[in-house]
Design an enzyme around this catalytic site. Structure first.
Site, PDB file in Angstrom:
ATOM      1  N   ASP A 149       0.839  -1.207   0.000  1.00 45.57           N
ATOM      2  CA  ASP A 149       0.000   0.000   0.000  1.00 45.57           C
ATOM      3  C   ASP A 149       0.872   1.253   0.000  1.00 45.57           C
ATOM      4  OD1 ASP A 149       0.893  -0.669   2.636  1.00 45.57           O
ATOM      5  OD2 ASP A 149      -0.495   0.819   3.441  1.00 45.57           O
ATOM      6  N   GLU A 150       0.270   2.355  -0.360  1.00 45.48           N
ATOM      7  CA  GLU A 150       0.840   3.696  -0.178  1.00 45.48           C
ATOM      8  C   GLU A 150       2.317   3.777  -0.601  1.00 45.48           C
ATOM      9  OE1 GLU A 150      -1.943   5.465   3.380  1.00 45.48           O
ATOM     10  OE2 GLU A 150      -0.173   4.334   3.973  1.00 45.48           O
TER      11      GLU A 150
END
Length: 541
Positions: free
Chosen positions: A314-315
């Protein structure tokens, strides 16, 4: 008698006297019940002071006996508990089901059964009852972030006990992030020598001007991990480790600068990150980086027998890749469209690598971007959309949407909530959470393995703060994950609150520093420490 949490599927009271445990009560353990037998003797023996001596193991019925047995006709995690004036018979469909039944038996004995030593004058009475129970979902999880603030091993073992008391069976162990690396990797010792501690820590949300000007850190040795995994297994809990790639990796880059994008940033100047948010420093998409993390995962697989291995995903900011000649050359070499596809390539490499070793990759819902192998699973955190897309594509899903089950989010709109983060999510809000999106078909819903609550610890600097944010909401979540509840609007929250009135006594006996129903106690507040309140309702799913 009706105050059991999570709520059983069927509970029928009988007429007659209570069964009372006493000095002559025996535990008759049939074949395959040894794990629950050990737990009963150790835990209830300590709380009651009773010897709970062994009974016959040949299945013969004796008076004044707690009898344990397995019945293949029940589901693996299902159980049947029958209490009569002359004795108790606890039957599990498998060892896990038997253990969950023992948790119910403990609750029926009253809050003092959750203490570690007997109180004077205690009586240990069980009401005449028949309970038949089984969980709704096979994945009933708690994600515990020990990267942002380290939780010593004893605290992790304590949380495994708290999970077991609520019939939760998956610990998602978030071991690495920008702010710290928490697991010993012998072939890469700097990951813990350098990456496990930071010089100082932001106090409160990243907008806060406050700092704790002292080093923070810690890590688990491989023997610590083996102990945690074994302790969890005794409680029928699976530990799923998370090692973040390719983002959330500044601690690893600080330890081994060659892992970063060295052609656009001086990675030798990086240290373990001391603030919160999303670091721009991400892994370089090189063969050397892949080989490094294959080595990390090889050691990890030897420590964690879980089917699933979480790789984060993620991210991951793409700015450094856009400016990196090395990353751009990799995109061209692989005939990829852009940096998003480069991240997908990175994830898919480990998807294949893990599958070749008999494991399954799971990652946050960003890993859907670019395609996944059939065996990979998705943890849907950005609302329901990722889970819906994954299930429709044939992937298994764990539902953990931020708007519903992120327990770092504040529990009330009051100004005295400590470091208020995110949306207001009350006990009732969590109780009305529904893990299966209504728009899925029956076949698609079958891909929902279950659900988990996530405890991110940026603003939880110690065990008391983790307790405050986690409880009592984890009790509501546990009922959602276990029990066959009606649709959210039809759930009996008033009834749940009545049962919670008793359950608070159990949490008190366990020493849990939960948020009281009336609001934080004076020492639970954090005046002057900025949070990040978000106004208005959460986004629609």
């Amino acid at each position: 008698m009706t105050d059991v949490i999570p709520q059983p599927r069927r509970m029928t009271a009988h007429e007659g006297d209570f069964f009372e445990l006493g000095p002559d009560t025996r535990v008759a353990a049939g074949a395959g019940t040894e794990r629950t037998e050990r737990w009963l003797r150790a835990t209830l023996g300590a709380a009651t002071g009773l010897p709970l001596a062994p009974g016959t193991r040949d299945g013969a019925v004796e008076g004044d006996t707690v009898r344990l047995s397995l019945d293949g006709g029940l589901s693996t995690e299902g159980y049947r508990l029958v209490v009569e004036p002359t004795g108790v018979h606890l039957t599990g469909g498998g060892p896990a089901g038997l253990f969950w039944g023992a948790q119910t038996l403990r609750q029926l004995l009253g809050p003092d059964a959750f203490r570690r030593a007997p109180l004077p004058g205690g009586r240990w009475r069980l009401p005449p009852v028949r309970i038949e129970d089984a969980p709704r979902f096979p994945w009933r999880g708690l994600m515990l972030d020990v990267a942002r603030h380290f939780m010593p091993k004893d605290g992790v073992l304590r949380y495994l006990d708290l999970m077991a008391a609520h019939k939760l069976n998956v610990l998602h162990f978030h071991l690495t992030d920008d702010q710290g690396w928490r697991v010993e990797i012998k072939r890469h010792p700097k990951l813990t020598e350098t990456g496990s501690w930071r010089a100082r820590t932001k106090y409160g949300h990243r907008a806060s001007p406050l700092w704790e000007e002292k080093p923070h850190g810690g890590y688990y040795t491989q023997d610590d991990i083996r102990e945690i995994v074994a302790y969890a297994a005794e409680r029928n809990i699976t530990v799923v480790p998370e090692i973040d790639v390719p983002g959330h990796s500044q601690a690893a880059i600080a330890a081994y600068p060659e892992l970063g994008n060295t052609d656009v940033v001086d990675t030798t100047a990086l240290s373990v990150w001391d603030t919160w948010g999303v670091s721009p420093n991400v892994l370089a998409p090189t063969e050397a980086t892949l080989r490094f993390y294959e080595g990390v995962f090889e050691e990890l697989l030897a420590l964690f027998p879980s089917e699933f291995i979480h790789i984060g995903g993620d991210e991951c900011p793409k700015d450094q890749w856009r400016r990196s000649a090395t990353a751009q050359a990799r995109i061209e070499e692989l005939a990829l469209a852009d940096e998003d596809e480069l991240q997908a390539w990175f994830v898919q490499h480990f998807d294949t690598w893990l599958a070749e070793r008999g494991r399954r990759l799971i990652g946050w819902d960003e890993i859907l971007e670019g395609g996944l192998a059939k065996g990979a699973a998705v943890a849907s955190w950005r609302g329901y959309a990722g889970g819906v897309a994954a299930a429709r594509a044939g992937h298994d899903v764990v539902m953990c949407p931020e708007q519903q089950v992120y327990l770092d989010h504040r529990q009330h709109a009051g100004e005295d909530e400590p470091v208020p983060i995110g949306f207001v999510r009350t006990l009732e809000d969590v109780y009305r959470f529904e893990p299966v999106p209504a728009e899925l078909t029956a076949d698609e819903s079958g891909h929902v393995l279950g659900t988990q609550a996530n405890v991110w610890t940026e603003v939880m600097e110690n065990q008391a703060r983790v307790d405050y944010q986690t409880f009592p909401r984890l009790a509501a979540f546990a009922e959602v994950a276990w029990s066959a509840l009606p649709a959210p609007a039809d759930r009996d929250f008033a009834g749940f609150e009545r049962r919670m009135a008793v359950h608070y006594g159990r949490l008190d006996a366990l020493g849990v520093a939960y948020r009281p129903p009336g609001g934080p106690l004076p020492w639970q507040r954090r005046p002057g420490v900025l949070g990040r309140p978000i106004d208005g309702p959460p986004p629609d799913k």
